[in-house]
Design a protein around this motif. Sequence first.
Motif, PDB file in Angstrom:
ATOM      1  N   UNK A   1      30.549  39.295  40.235  1.00 16.00           N
ATOM      2  CA  UNK A   1      30.854  38.200  41.156  1.00 16.00           C
ATOM      3  C   UNK A   1      31.619  37.093  40.449  1.00 16.00           C
ATOM      4  N   UNK A   2      31.219  36.766  39.236  1.00 18.29           N
ATOM      5  CA  UNK A   2      31.920  35.721  38.483  1.00 18.29           C
ATOM      6  C   UNK A   2      33.376  36.109  38.234  1.00 18.29           C
ATOM      7  N   UNK A   3      33.606  37.393  37.937  1.00 25.57           N
ATOM      8  CA  UNK A   3      34.970  37.853  37.687  1.00 25.57           C
ATOM      9  C   UNK A   3      35.793  37.931  38.973  1.00 25.57           C
ATOM     10  N   UNK A   4      35.123  38.209  40.086  1.00 27.03           N
ATOM     11  CA  UNK A   4      35.802  38.401  41.359  1.00 27.03           C
ATOM     12  C   UNK A   4      36.102  37.092  42.076  1.00 27.03           C
ATOM     13  N   UNK A   5      35.234  36.110  41.918  1.00 24.97           N
ATOM     14  CA  UNK A   5      35.310  34.874  42.714  1.00 24.97           C
ATOM     15  C   UNK A   5      36.680  34.204  42.716  1.00 24.97           C
ATOM     16  N   UNK A   6      37.382  34.082  41.570  1.00 23.59           N
ATOM     17  CA  UNK A   6      38.660  33.354  41.590  1.00 23.59           C
ATOM     18  C   UNK A   6      39.725  33.979  42.488  1.00 23.59           C
ATOM     19  N   UNK A   7      39.627  35.261  42.783  1.00 21.80           N
ATOM     20  CA  UNK A   7      40.657  35.890  43.615  1.00 21.80           C
ATOM     21  C   UNK A   7      40.233  36.060  45.077  1.00 21.80           C
ATOM     22  N   UNK A   8      39.075  35.522  45.433  1.00 22.06           N
ATOM     23  CA  UNK A   8      38.635  35.582  46.830  1.00 22.06           C
ATOM     24  C   UNK A   8      39.195  34.381  47.573  1.00 22.06           C
ATOM     25  N   UNK A   9      39.698  34.612  48.769  1.00 19.59           N
ATOM     26  CA  UNK A   9      40.323  33.558  49.556  1.00 19.59           C
ATOM     27  C   UNK A   9      39.331  32.463  49.930  1.00 19.59           C
ATOM     28  N   UNK A  10      39.837  31.242  49.995  1.00 26.19           N
ATOM     29  CA  UNK A  10      39.072  30.146  50.562  1.00 26.19           C
ATOM     30  C   UNK A  10      39.172  30.241  52.085  1.00 26.19           C
ATOM     31  N   UNK A  11      38.015  30.325  52.753  1.00 31.14           N
ATOM     32  CA  UNK A  11      37.958  30.378  54.219  1.00 31.14           C
ATOM     33  C   UNK A  11      38.713  31.567  54.810  1.00 31.14           C
ATOM     34  N   UNK A  12      38.889  32.623  54.031  1.00 30.10           N
ATOM     35  CA  UNK A  12      39.489  33.861  54.520  1.00 30.10           C
ATOM     36  C   UNK A  12      38.747  35.024  53.894  1.00 30.10           C
ATOM     37  N   UNK A  13      38.930  36.221  54.411  1.00 31.11           N
ATOM     38  CA  UNK A  13      38.139  37.360  53.955  1.00 31.11           C
ATOM     39  C   UNK A  13      38.975  38.273  53.062  1.00 31.11           C
ATOM     40  N   UNK A  14      38.360  38.705  51.959  1.00 31.57           N
ATOM     41  CA  UNK A  14      38.996  39.580  50.984  1.00 31.57           C
ATOM     42  C   UNK A  14      38.135  40.821  50.799  1.00 31.57           C
ATOM     43  N   UNK A  15      38.738  42.007  50.824  1.00 28.20           N
ATOM     44  CA  UNK A  15      37.982  43.233  50.589  1.00 28.20           C
ATOM     45  C   UNK A  15      37.702  43.381  49.098  1.00 28.20           C
ATOM     46  N   UNK A  16      36.460  43.728  48.760  1.00 28.20           N
ATOM     47  CA  UNK A  16      36.020  43.806  47.369  1.00 28.20           C
ATOM     48  C   UNK A  16      35.328  45.141  47.110  1.00 28.20           C
ATOM     49  N   UNK A  17      35.667  45.760  46.001  1.00 26.26           N
ATOM     50  CA  UNK A  17      35.046  47.045  45.647  1.00 26.26           C
ATOM     51  C   UNK A  17      34.350  47.002  44.294  1.00 26.26           C
TER      52      UNK A  17
END
Length: 250
Positions: free
Chosen positions: A138-154
């Motif tokens: 989660x720490x590694x993924x968080x910076x590339x997740x959109x603010x107020x938008x949805x990002x697919x994560x695997x």
Amino acid sequence: MTAFVAFAAGLHRQALWQVVRACVADFKLTTAPYPCLAVNLSGGEERGYVVLRPPLTHDLILSPTRRIVGIEDPFLRLPDAPAYFDAAWRARSFLADAGGRPPNRDSVALVVNSAAERTQDQLHIHIGCLLPTVQRAIAATAPRVQIAGWTQLTSVVQHIVFWGMRIRATDLAEVDPFRLVAGEFADKVRDMGNLTIMVAAVRVEGEDGFLILASYLGAPHSWWSVGDNELIGPHCPTDASPDAPPLHDG
């Protein structure tokens, strides 16, 4: 106490509801929350909640004092529904590491299981510390997740697809994960009971925030359903800093 033991042993799916009722009754009679850790009826029983630590388990749970079977209940998506996730976030003050200290903010997560994963037919939010592998992902993924938008994560849990949204906030008072997830997945999931929701605290570029994560039974490229056992671990990190606020209930 019989209901509490039955809940721990998984003897029947109504045991948690019986414990909730016992805590409410004791609180009304004596002002003590026993056998729960906290009872909050400040908004009445229809909007209240209890916090408890089930026997033989490693995490805490928050459950409404209103009868709500699970995540699929339409009541949770009403604009004026109680902020159960915010109450669960504040209840992290009951968590502790091996040294008795409150956990670091970024190690804490809140999880609501799907109908396929839950063992009790009364809504409850698991409150615990992330498994180390999940926390690192989660720490590694968080910076590339959109603010107020949805990002697919695997990359959060192997062979499980999540969708994530990042928000900038220090608490969940103005955020309703139940409604946010329902709004995003209304066209993907016929039965809201198939959803699993997790909220994890994150810090990106020195700014506090949260990741709201959702998965669902039958999602493309997901091998199985996911629940709290794959996300929350048996212990909180021992290098925690005491930043969790006290919980004030009445």
